[in-house]
Design a protein around this motif. Structure first.
Motif, mmCIF file in Angstrom:
data_model
loop_
_atom_site.group_PDB
_atom_site.id
_atom_site.type_symbol
_atom_site.label_atom_id
_atom_site.label_comp_id
_atom_site.label_asym_id
_atom_site.label_seq_id
_atom_site.Cartn_x
_atom_site.Cartn_y
_atom_site.Cartn_z
ATOM 1 N N ASP A 94 44.868 32.406 33.504
ATOM 2 C CA ASP A 94 43.739 31.482 33.541
ATOM 3 C C ASP A 94 42.573 32.043 32.740
ATOM 4 O OD1 ASP A 94 45.022 29.623 35.050
ATOM 5 O OD2 ASP A 94 44.088 30.171 36.951
ATOM 6 N N GLY A 102 40.306 32.915 35.906
ATOM 7 C CA GLY A 102 40.405 31.814 36.861
ATOM 8 C C GLY A 102 39.093 31.109 37.119
ATOM 9 N N ARG A 106 38.947 27.304 35.911
ATOM 10 C CA ARG A 106 39.666 26.389 36.801
ATOM 11 C C ARG A 106 38.856 26.134 38.074
ATOM 12 N NH1 ARG A 106 45.001 24.953 37.613
ATOM 13 N NH2 ARG A 106 45.640 26.373 35.943
#
Length: 389
Positions: free
Chosen positions: A312, A316, A319
């Motif tokens: 990601d 991350g 996201r």
């Protein structure tokens, strides 16, 4: 880009707009035939959307954001919110008057490394915060910021704002306050002498940074084909006093061989610091020192490894940011990001840029209307919830 959102925060993309033919072609390839693609964003209101992402260059954020806020469509604005304090305040005022939800894309508040730092601070690991320092080493800064619109004051105010808005928001977040007085120094130390393109028209239509990025060019003085206009600083340093008494230091350089951020937070019972930032799978840890000693010792009293998903972007954080916005657009409630904090990051950067272009003169940061502060601190409570789809 616009979406239909249900009350769980699940969404589907329904339309997008881009004045650039390459952008429209990319949208059709990415999203498929079911997504309507427009040249002008005003046409998107015909597509029954619930939320919209404003992802234009920075100086173009204000008009589309105001347009969708007035139409009652929840708006995500990429950071920085705008490039002027006046435009920031106009956007917050428009969201307040229309009671339409406004969200700003400060994704670093979702970065695992920084969230761990914030948790340690909240747990009292270093006592009361007294100072926050940030050093931002922007490797490949010439390719990223000096070959297109980022290099122009008229489109960014300066890189202390465009690039620094992330870090200033984090400094405020870790310190628990906002900058109220700043001084700064800066210079166009390296890229001012690099060869430039003759005119913007010499750039192939639709060209973007990945098309010209070359990691093998070194040193930075060897970079060629810079933007015709280069009038932003490539190295900047600022000091700030926050409204809660915390002192802050921010340093940004666009010609370093490495690319990462280093945050140091000093409290009255210790300090903590990150090594590596965990972006794109890079290893990171947060070290804490709170036992007295003389001289330097590399081993910390507490060392916390931070594991972030390599698959990601930004560990991350991107996201998590999008998921939070979609949930907020659908049902409201608290968010990690804050339109007020986004405005304060811009205001601090504008003041610091004014200072560095005025031989380091102290500059006060204007406060936001208290009524707007209360509204956004209450998580925009008067906004009408989006209908389930």
């Amino acid at each position: 880009m616009a979406a239909l959102v249900n009350r769980s925060g699940t969404a589907r993309i329904v339309s997008c707009a881009d004045p650039d033919p390459r952008g429209r072609e990319d949208a059709r390839r990415l999203f498929g035939d079911d997504v309507v693609v427009h040249e002008r964003y005003e046409r998107m209101l015909d597509d029954g959307l619930d939320a919209v992402f404003v992802l234009t260059p920075d100086h173009l954020h204000t008009r589309p954001a105001l347009f969708f806020l007035a139409a009652g469509v929840a708006v995500f604005v990429e950071k920085p919110l705008t490039i002027t304090v006046a435009d920031c305040d106009e956007l917050l005022g428009a969201a307040f008057r229309s009671r339409t939800r406004l969200y700003v894309g400060h994704n670093l508040r979702h970065l695992p490394m920084l969230r761990r730092m914030r948790e340690l601070i909240d747990d009292g690991a270093i006592g009361r915060v007294r100072a926050v320092w940030c050093r931002h080493f922007v490797g490949h800064g010439g390719d990223y910021y000096f070959k297109d619109w980022h290099a122009e004051r008229a489109r960014t105010t300066g890189l202390l704002l465009q690039k620094g808005a992330h870090d200033l928001d984090v400094i405020h977040w870790l310190a628990g306050g906002y900058s109220r007085n700043v001084v700064a120094q800066g210079d166009l130390a390296v890229y001012g002498g690099n060869p430039r393109r003759a005119t913007r028209e010499t750039v192939p239509p639709g060209q973007r940074m990945p098309d010209w990025f070359d990691p093998d060019v070194w040193p930075p003085s060897a970079l060629r084909d810079l933007n015709p206009v280069v009038d932003v600083e490539d190295i900047s340093m600022m000091l700030a006093r926050l409204d809660n008494g915390v002192l802050a230091s921010y340093q940004q350089c666009h010609f370093t061989p490495d690319y990462w951020r280093n945050y140091t937070v000093i409290g009255d019972e210790g300090r903590l610091e990150n090594f590596g930032d965990g972006i794109d799978g890079d290893p990171a840890r947060v070290d804490v020192w709170n036992l007295r000693r003389s001289g330097y010792r590399a081993d910390a009293d507490l060392s916390v490894p931070v594991v972030a998903p390599a698959e990601d972007t930004h560990g991350g954080a991107d996201r998590a940011l999008v998921e939070e916005f979609l949930r907020f657009a659908a049902v409201g409630g608290p968010t990690e990001t804050s339109p007020v904090a986004a405005r304060e990051a811009v205001a601090a950067a504008v003041a610091a840029t004014t200072s560095l272009r005025s031989d380091g003169a102290p500059v006060d940061v204007p406060a936001l209307d208290p009524e707007l502060v209360r509204y956004f601190d209450g998580h925009q409570p008067a906004a009408a919830p989006a209908d389930a789809v």
